[in-house]
Design a protein around this motif. Structure first.
Motif, mmCIF file in Angstrom:
data_model
loop_
_atom_site.group_PDB
_atom_site.id
_atom_site.type_symbol
_atom_site.label_atom_id
_atom_site.label_comp_id
_atom_site.label_asym_id
_atom_site.label_seq_id
_atom_site.Cartn_x
_atom_site.Cartn_y
_atom_site.Cartn_z
ATOM 1 N N ARG A 120 38.848 -57.708 -10.569
ATOM 2 C CA ARG A 120 39.872 -56.759 -10.083
ATOM 3 C C ARG A 120 39.661 -55.568 -10.804
ATOM 4 N NH1 ARG A 120 43.841 -61.000 -13.194
ATOM 5 N NH2 ARG A 120 43.469 -63.381 -12.772
ATOM 6 N N ASP A 123 38.813 -54.767 -6.889
ATOM 7 C CA ASP A 123 40.627 -54.922 -6.167
ATOM 8 C C ASP A 123 41.551 -53.429 -6.949
ATOM 9 O OD1 ASP A 123 41.431 -56.339 -3.735
ATOM 10 O OD2 ASP A 123 43.297 -56.707 -5.989
ATOM 11 N N TYR A 128 43.870 -50.669 -0.157
ATOM 12 C CA TYR A 128 45.151 -51.598 0.090
ATOM 13 C C TYR A 128 43.968 -52.984 -0.269
ATOM 14 C CZ TYR A 128 47.540 -55.077 3.683
ATOM 15 O OH TYR A 128 48.429 -55.309 4.076
ATOM 16 N N PRO A 129 44.643 -53.317 -1.448
ATOM 17 C CA PRO A 129 43.693 -54.309 -2.330
ATOM 18 C C PRO A 129 43.580 -55.783 -1.283
ATOM 19 C CG PRO A 129 45.168 -54.088 -3.576
ATOM 20 C CD PRO A 129 45.649 -53.253 -2.437
ATOM 21 N N THR A 131 42.926 -58.791 -2.955
ATOM 22 C CA THR A 131 44.576 -60.063 -2.362
ATOM 23 C C THR A 131 45.512 -59.223 -1.665
ATOM 24 O OG1 THR A 131 45.014 -58.405 -4.653
ATOM 25 C CG2 THR A 131 43.479 -60.681 -5.017
ATOM 26 N N ARG A 132 45.721 -58.384 -1.515
ATOM 27 C CA ARG A 132 47.318 -58.070 -0.253
ATOM 28 C C ARG A 132 46.833 -58.420 0.751
ATOM 29 N NH1 ARG A 132 49.592 -51.931 0.183
ATOM 30 N NH2 ARG A 132 50.494 -52.519 1.896
ATOM 31 N N VAL A 133 45.833 -57.888 0.792
ATOM 32 C CA VAL A 133 45.141 -58.627 2.478
ATOM 33 C C VAL A 133 45.576 -59.800 2.050
ATOM 34 C CG1 VAL A 133 43.087 -58.634 4.319
ATOM 35 C CG2 VAL A 133 43.693 -56.913 2.657
ATOM 36 N N GLU A 135 47.197 -62.072 0.454
ATOM 37 C CA GLU A 135 48.237 -62.352 0.949
ATOM 38 C C GLU A 135 49.183 -62.562 1.616
ATOM 39 O OE1 GLU A 135 51.815 -64.234 -0.213
ATOM 40 O OE2 GLU A 135 49.810 -64.762 -1.724
ATOM 41 N N ASP A 136 49.337 -61.290 3.007
ATOM 42 C CA ASP A 136 49.616 -60.901 4.457
ATOM 43 C C ASP A 136 49.262 -61.985 5.478
ATOM 44 O OD1 ASP A 136 50.702 -58.827 2.937
ATOM 45 O OD2 ASP A 136 49.126 -57.305 3.825
ATOM 46 N N ARG A 138 47.922 -65.035 4.969
ATOM 47 C CA ARG A 138 48.640 -66.630 4.430
ATOM 48 C C ARG A 138 50.577 -66.762 4.709
ATOM 49 N NH1 ARG A 138 52.208 -68.283 1.161
ATOM 50 N NH2 ARG A 138 52.736 -66.096 -0.117
ATOM 51 N N ARG A 139 51.022 -65.633 4.477
ATOM 52 C CA ARG A 139 52.027 -64.916 4.987
ATOM 53 C C ARG A 139 52.318 -65.231 6.711
ATOM 54 N NH1 ARG A 139 53.956 -60.424 2.594
ATOM 55 N NH2 ARG A 139 53.477 -61.036 1.209
#
Length: 156
Positions: A120, A123, A128-129, A131-133, A135-136, A138-139
């Motif tokens: 954490r 991150d 650009y964390p 976790t955001r990558v 999530e992006d 996954r979307r």
């Protein structure tokens, strides 16, 4: 254009994660529990909190397949970390931590918390964390699955 057989676009991601995993394993070696694998920790913590569990329940709690968890449980059994629970239903086998496995949980829980804190912190340092990558990605895969993308690029 370079031959794609000479590349591994996400190889650096795998190398980074495997390197971090090796450093966690080195902590186990230093503690004299080098036979404990990092993949055992999540299941052992889950067993310490919810035992006894079936392999499927354990797989569901750790977000892996039944097959993967079956192999992990077999390896944990060989390391003396788990054993069969008193099974009341002959059709369903449940497992629990062995005395040795239970004795290691406080150390492993502390390592888990330290690892979570560390990743954490990392991150938070990134512009650009990761976790955001994730999530992006996954979307994007919700819009068009990896399987569909793979098949579109597959030319036997």
């Amino acid at each position: 254009m370079a031959d794609l057989l000479d590349s591994s676009h996400w190889g650096p991601v795998w190398a980074l994660l495997h390197g971090m995993d090796r450093e966690i394993a080195a902590l186990y070696d230093e503690a004299g529990i080098g036979d404990v694998r990092t993949r055992f920790v999540g299941p052992m913590i889950q067993l310490s909190r919810h035992e006894p569990l079936t392999i499927q329940q354990l797989a569901d709690r750790t977000s892996v397949t039944h097959s993967a968890m079956s192999q992990t449980v077999a390896a944990m059994r060989r390391a003396g970390l788990v054993e069969d629970a008193d099974n009341v239903d002959g059709r369903t086998r449940r497992i629990k931590l062995s005395p040795r496995g239970a004795s290691l949980v406080p150390f492993l829980a502390a390592e888990w918390r330290a690892t979570e804190t560390t990743v954490r912190e990392l991150d938070a340092e990134l512009p650009y964390p990761l976790t955001r990558v994730v999530e992006d990605i996954r979307r994007a895969l919700e819009q068009r699955s990896f399987a569909d993308r793979l098949r579109a690029n597959f030319k036997p």
